[in-house]
Design a protein around this motif. Sequence first.
Motif, PDB file in Angstrom:
ATOM      1  N   TYR A  78     -58.850  13.587 -30.210  1.00 35.46           N
ATOM      2  CA  TYR A  78     -58.810  13.821 -31.650  1.00 35.46           C
ATOM      3  C   TYR A  78     -58.521  12.288 -32.179  1.00 35.46           C
ATOM      4  O   TYR A  78     -58.391  11.315 -31.567  1.00 35.46           O
ATOM      5  CB  TYR A  78     -57.535  14.358 -32.216  1.00 35.46           C
ATOM      6  CG  TYR A  78     -56.214  13.662 -31.654  1.00 35.46           C
ATOM      7  CD1 TYR A  78     -55.621  12.740 -32.430  1.00 35.46           C
ATOM      8  CD2 TYR A  78     -55.494  14.108 -30.256  1.00 35.46           C
ATOM      9  CE1 TYR A  78     -54.310  12.158 -31.723  1.00 35.46           C
ATOM     10  CE2 TYR A  78     -54.267  13.381 -29.952  1.00 35.46           C
ATOM     11  CZ  TYR A  78     -53.721  12.409 -30.728  1.00 35.46           C
ATOM     12  OH  TYR A  78     -52.584  11.934 -30.230  1.00 35.46           O
ATOM     13  N   HIS A  82     -55.210  13.390 -37.291  1.00 36.92           N
ATOM     14  CA  HIS A  82     -55.494  14.882 -36.732  1.00 36.92           C
ATOM     15  C   HIS A  82     -54.605  15.240 -35.778  1.00 36.92           C
ATOM     16  O   HIS A  82     -54.703  16.287 -35.036  1.00 36.92           O
ATOM     17  CB  HIS A  82     -56.939  14.923 -36.510  1.00 36.92           C
ATOM     18  CG  HIS A  82     -57.997  14.830 -37.400  1.00 36.92           C
ATOM     19  ND1 HIS A  82     -58.507  16.025 -38.263  1.00 36.92           N
ATOM     20  CD2 HIS A  82     -58.516  13.647 -38.000  1.00 36.92           C
ATOM     21  CE1 HIS A  82     -59.188  15.278 -39.318  1.00 36.92           C
ATOM     22  NE2 HIS A  82     -59.252  14.056 -39.156  1.00 36.92           N
ATOM     23  N   GLN A  85     -52.763  18.474 -36.822  1.00 37.72           N
ATOM     24  CA  GLN A  85     -53.817  19.800 -37.081  1.00 37.72           C
ATOM     25  C   GLN A  85     -54.155  20.137 -35.707  1.00 37.72           C
ATOM     26  O   GLN A  85     -54.509  21.288 -35.523  1.00 37.72           O
ATOM     27  CB  GLN A  85     -54.878  19.309 -37.947  1.00 37.72           C
ATOM     28  CG  GLN A  85     -54.566  18.945 -39.432  1.00 37.72           C
ATOM     29  CD  GLN A  85     -55.487  18.326 -40.126  1.00 37.72           C
ATOM     30  OE1 GLN A  85     -56.684  17.927 -39.461  1.00 37.72           O
ATOM     31  NE2 GLN A  85     -55.625  17.992 -41.381  1.00 37.72           N
TER      32      GLN A  85
END
Length: 91
Positions: A78, A82, A85
């Motif tokens: 990632y 992020h 998420q």
Amino acid sequence: MQPAESNSTPLTDEEERRFQAVLFRELGNEIADRGWARYPAYTPEDRRRLVGVAHRLSAHWGQRVFVEAEDQCGLRLYLAGHEAQSALPPA
């Protein structure tokens, strides 16, 4: 079912280059689209390969691609921002 490490056949140098190119392209596209990607990593070799792809993507984009173990069988790659998420289950 996970593959047995002792039964896996090592890739040839050419196969390894091709596989890494596919991972770079596919995971790179997924990370570019949503900021993160998951990928299975059953063996130490799988994990090493994904860390290498993350380093190559970091160099290519000029921003760090982080790698985190989700569990014993998978890694998450990632971009900064992020983290939360990527921890959510897919919709």
